[in-house]
Scaffold this active site. Sequence first.
Site, PDB file in Angstrom:
ATOM      1  N   ASP A  67      32.427  59.917  70.141  1.00 64.56           N
ATOM      2  CA  ASP A  67      32.002  59.989  68.740  1.00 64.56           C
ATOM      3  C   ASP A  67      30.486  60.039  68.605  1.00 64.56           C
ATOM      4  O   ASP A  67      29.959  60.242  67.511  1.00 64.56           O
ATOM      5  CB  ASP A  67      32.595  58.842  67.912  1.00 64.56           C
ATOM      6  CG  ASP A  67      32.312  57.469  68.486  1.00 64.56           C
ATOM      7  OD1 ASP A  67      31.538  57.385  69.467  1.00 64.56           O
ATOM      8  OD2 ASP A  67      32.869  56.490  67.968  1.00 64.56           O
TER       9      ASP A  67
ATOM     10  N   HIS B  97      28.190  58.095  62.575  1.00 63.48           N
ATOM     11  CA  HIS B  97      27.914  58.823  63.823  1.00 63.48           C
ATOM     12  C   HIS B  97      27.348  60.217  63.516  1.00 63.48           C
ATOM     13  O   HIS B  97      27.837  61.235  63.997  1.00 63.48           O
ATOM     14  CB  HIS B  97      29.184  58.919  64.678  1.00 63.48           C
ATOM     15  CG  HIS B  97      29.734  57.589  65.090  1.00 63.48           C
ATOM     16  ND1 HIS B  97      29.084  56.754  65.970  1.00 63.48           N
ATOM     17  CD2 HIS B  97      30.871  56.948  64.726  1.00 63.48           C
ATOM     18  CE1 HIS B  97      29.808  55.643  66.144  1.00 63.48           C
ATOM     19  NE2 HIS B  97      30.869  55.737  65.399  1.00 63.48           N
TER      20      HIS B  97
ATOM     21  N   LYS C 223      36.039  55.226  58.811  1.00 63.79           N
ATOM     22  CA  LYS C 223      35.490  56.413  59.473  1.00 63.79           C
ATOM     23  C   LYS C 223      34.708  57.263  58.477  1.00 63.79           C
ATOM     24  O   LYS C 223      34.851  57.144  57.267  1.00 63.79           O
ATOM     25  CB  LYS C 223      36.609  57.248  60.104  1.00 63.79           C
ATOM     26  CG  LYS C 223      37.288  56.561  61.270  1.00 63.79           C
ATOM     27  CD  LYS C 223      36.326  56.272  62.424  1.00 63.79           C
ATOM     28  CE  LYS C 223      35.863  57.523  63.131  1.00 63.79           C
ATOM     29  NZ  LYS C 223      34.918  57.202  64.240  1.00 63.79           N
TER      30      LYS C 223
ATOM     31  N   TYR D 283      31.384  53.798  59.338  1.00 61.08           N
ATOM     32  CA  TYR D 283      30.888  54.452  60.549  1.00 61.08           C
ATOM     33  C   TYR D 283      30.604  55.919  60.219  1.00 61.08           C
ATOM     34  O   TYR D 283      31.462  56.605  59.666  1.00 61.08           O
ATOM     35  CB  TYR D 283      31.929  54.399  61.672  1.00 61.08           C
ATOM     36  CG  TYR D 283      32.156  53.028  62.255  1.00 61.08           C
ATOM     37  CD1 TYR D 283      31.149  52.372  62.961  1.00 61.08           C
ATOM     38  CD2 TYR D 283      33.383  52.387  62.134  1.00 61.08           C
ATOM     39  CE1 TYR D 283      31.356  51.115  63.513  1.00 61.08           C
ATOM     40  CE2 TYR D 283      33.602  51.134  62.677  1.00 61.08           C
ATOM     41  CZ  TYR D 283      32.588  50.499  63.367  1.00 61.08           C
ATOM     42  OH  TYR D 283      32.795  49.256  63.901  1.00 61.08           O
TER      43      TYR D 283
END
Length: 376
Positions: A270, A96, A75, A94
Amino acid sequence: MIIGIPKEIKNNENRVALTPAGVAEFKKHGHVVYVQASAGENSGFSDKAYAEAGAELLPTIEDVYSIAEMIIKVKEPIASEYPLIKKDQLLFTYFHFASSEPLTYAMIEREAVCLAYETVEKADRSLPLLVPMSEVAGRMSIQEGAKYLEKPLKGKGILLGGVPGVPPAKVLVLGGGIVGTQAAKMAAGFGAQVTIMDVSLARLRYLSDVMPANVTTVMSNHYNIVEAIATADLVIGAVLIPGAKAPHLITRDMLKLMAPGTVVVDVAVDQGGCIETCTPTTHEDPTFIIDDIVHYCVANMPGAVPYTSTLALTNATLPYALQLANKGWRKACEDNEELRKGLNVANGKIVYRGVADAWGLPFNEVESVLNDLATA
C-alpha cells in the site's frame, strides 16, 4: 461536530472506522454521529448496537457524506467516492497518497482536508495509528504465507514448522519495524527458521535480545538479501518509510535467484511495495505468479479479520478523533504536533513532503496553510 461513518466499499474491506463504544464517546462530548446502515455488520456490530449507543442511521453513503463535517473511515476513498467529498470536509483515514497519484490529485481538486492515520507521528517517531494494523498485518503475513506454501496453491509444498526429522521452512523478513517484528515472532512460533534484516544495528541488537533462538538478525544490504533469497521459502516485505514510497529491495531480475514455489508477501504494497513485481491485489483474488514465484500483495490485509482489526484501530484512533471533533481540525493541529504531522492535503495544497516528492508536486508548509486559512 457532525461525524459521518460510511460503509467501506473497497473490495472485501470488512472493517468499520468506529465501534458503538466509540459512538458513545462522541455523544458524551456533545457530537452528532451518523452511521451508514450495515456499516458495522461485517465487523460484528449491528445497526441496533449503533442506535443504542446514540448514532443516527442513514441508508446510503451519499447521505453520510452529504451531512458530515468529519468523515472517519478505514481505507482511502475510491473513485466512486471522490464526487461525494465536499470542500473543507475533513477526512480522517488511511490514505497512502504516495502510492496513488489519482487519489492525490482527486483530494487536491476536491479541496478536502486529508488527515492520514499513517503519518500521525509521536515525538519518538513512532506511528500510533499505523501500529495496530501493522501488528495485525505482520501476524497475518505468516498465516497467509504458510497457506500459500501449500502445493495446491502453487507453493513449494513445505510445512512452515516442519516435523521431527524434517527441517522447517526458511522465512526471510525484510524490515525490523512493527510489521517485521510481529511477522518474525509468528514465524518463530510456528517453528520456522527465521532471518530478520534491518538497516539499523541498534534495532537488530534489540531484536536479537527479545527474539527466540530460531530467529537470526542480519544487516540489510543488497549482498545479504541476494544471498538470503536463494534459500528462503517465504519472504515478507515489511519496509516502511512514513508517507513515502517503499524502496524496491527485491527487483524483477532477482526473482530468478529464488526457487520455484517460493512465496513473497509484500505488506508494504500500500506504499508502493518493497518487491518490484508486487502490485496490489484483493482478498477476492489475492495472489499471482511471476517467474514461478507466488506473490501475495493484498493491500488491506487486516480487512480479513475485521472484528479484531476494528477494535484495535478504534482503540488507537478515537482519542485523536475526539480532539479533532472537540476543537475543530485547525485548532487541534495547532495544539497537537502529532496530529499536525498527519495532515497531508489541506486547502487544495500538499502539506506532507513525502507525498509532494512522490509525484513531483509543490510542497507547502503546514504552518503557512494554517495561517492562510486563519486570515482568509
